[in-house]
Motif scaffolding. Sequence first.
Motif, PDB file in Angstrom:
ATOM      1  N   ARG A   1       2.062  -3.953  10.915  1.00 17.11           N
ATOM      2  CA  ARG A   1       1.626  -5.019  10.010  1.00 17.11           C
ATOM      3  C   ARG A   1       1.867  -6.387  10.629  1.00 17.11           C
ATOM      4  O   ARG A   1       1.034  -7.292  10.523  1.00 17.11           O
ATOM      5  CB  ARG A   1       2.353  -4.881   8.669  1.00 17.11           C
ATOM      6  CG  ARG A   1       1.975  -5.933   7.636  1.00 17.11           C
ATOM      7  CD  ARG A   1       2.461  -5.550   6.240  1.00 17.11           C
ATOM      8  NE  ARG A   1       3.844  -5.112   6.264  1.00 17.11           N
ATOM      9  CZ  ARG A   1       4.904  -5.948   6.310  1.00 17.11           C
ATOM     10  NH1 ARG A   1       4.700  -7.255   6.361  1.00 17.11           N
ATOM     11  NH2 ARG A   1       6.122  -5.472   6.297  1.00 17.11           N
TER      12      ARG A   1
ATOM     13  N   ARG B   1      -0.735  -6.981  13.041  1.00 20.23           N
ATOM     14  CA  ARG B   1      -2.086  -6.946  12.457  1.00 20.23           C
ATOM     15  C   ARG B   1      -2.988  -5.981  13.232  1.00 20.23           C
ATOM     16  O   ARG B   1      -4.181  -6.212  13.414  1.00 20.23           O
ATOM     17  CB  ARG B   1      -2.727  -8.340  12.422  1.00 20.23           C
ATOM     18  CG  ARG B   1      -2.051  -9.316  11.454  1.00 20.23           C
ATOM     19  CD  ARG B   1      -2.116  -8.795  10.028  1.00 20.23           C
ATOM     20  NE  ARG B   1      -1.828  -9.784   9.012  1.00 20.23           N
ATOM     21  CZ  ARG B   1      -0.613 -10.000   8.471  1.00 20.23           C
ATOM     22  NH1 ARG B   1       0.428  -9.277   8.897  1.00 20.23           N
ATOM     23  NH2 ARG B   1      -0.450 -10.896   7.536  1.00 20.23           N
TER      24      ARG B   1
ATOM     25  N   SER C   1      -6.756  -5.407   4.890  1.00 23.33           N
ATOM     26  CA  SER C   1      -5.823  -6.530   4.802  1.00 23.33           C
ATOM     27  C   SER C   1      -5.072  -6.798   6.096  1.00 23.33           C
ATOM     28  O   SER C   1      -4.784  -7.954   6.431  1.00 23.33           O
ATOM     29  CB  SER C   1      -4.800  -6.271   3.687  1.00 23.33           C
ATOM     30  OG  SER C   1      -5.429  -6.138   2.432  1.00 23.33           O
ATOM     31  N   PHE C   2      -4.739  -5.729   6.835  1.00 28.81           N
ATOM     32  CA  PHE C   2      -3.857  -5.889   7.988  1.00 28.81           C
ATOM     33  C   PHE C   2      -4.408  -5.297   9.290  1.00 28.81           C
ATOM     34  O   PHE C   2      -3.737  -5.344  10.321  1.00 28.81           O
ATOM     35  CB  PHE C   2      -2.489  -5.254   7.697  1.00 28.81           C
ATOM     36  CG  PHE C   2      -1.824  -5.824   6.474  1.00 28.81           C
ATOM     37  CD1 PHE C   2      -1.402  -7.142   6.442  1.00 28.81           C
ATOM     38  CD2 PHE C   2      -1.625  -5.037   5.351  1.00 28.81           C
ATOM     39  CE1 PHE C   2      -0.788  -7.674   5.311  1.00 28.81           C
ATOM     40  CE2 PHE C   2      -1.022  -5.549   4.213  1.00 28.81           C
ATOM     41  CZ  PHE C   2      -0.597  -6.874   4.188  1.00 28.81           C
TER      42      PHE C   2
END
Length: 285
Positions: free
Chosen positions: A126, A129, A172-173
């Motif tokens: 995370r 990314r 999202s990531f």
Amino acid sequence: MSKVIIITGTSTGLGISIAVQAAQAGHTVYATMRNVEKRAALDAATAAAGVSLNVIALDVQDGASVDAAVEAVRAKEGRIDVLINNAGVGFVRSTEQATEAEIDWVMDVNFMGVIRCTKAVMPHMRQARAGHIVSITSVGGLVGQPFNEIYCAAKFAVEGYVEGMASYITPSFGINFTCVEPGGISTEFAPSVLKHVTETGGMLEDEYLPILQKYIGGASTRQAGSDIYQTADEVAAVVMQSVDAVEPPIRVRTSKWAEEFTALKTGLDPDGKKLQAKVVAQFLS
């Protein structure tokens, strides 16, 4: 590009094939197993292939062991690009015959083990990314089968877990998730399942016995000259295709037989991308 890859369950079968092929592709491989003293088969395979990799201890049933292994890789390499959740156990018994301890064992290794390993690498991926988490499930994670209901339940659980993560973590990531769904694999996996049946009381004399005998008897017929079974190397090749893909599938079968067997459930959305988009649109738009 070379990737840092952690693979669980590499002391036998498919795990060995994945580790060797990943090393052959030039990746930095951390092959893990519960007991590193059982690395002889892996060492023989890497020597035969002329490749090298790292072998470290990781017990998917022990959260502290998982965290320690992941932290050791991160500390040395600075990143973790791919986790391949391969460790797993088979189980053949009816629900009535299975003990609660056996059910807990199957669910813990096959499902909770995936969660423990995924949870351990997620903060690093995370932060970066980027990343890819590949879980070896089964056609049994899509289609329930006789006397495999506990095993199938664990694999169904992994499939649902992966779908859920892919619905919001990926957009999202930038972390991708893939379920690789083999049919039969010609390794020691199936014999070890039958060995467990023998060691835990054998075929019990009850109303299930004639059905189980039909199932067990058919297993030998299915394996002989059947396209149900693949080699571990063939399945590992599909795993590596997913690892190397620019847009990895959320789910992928590993053979024509597996595609045909699961077609009623996967035919409209073979790679899971359409459903992912629908879920994202429904809940996150």
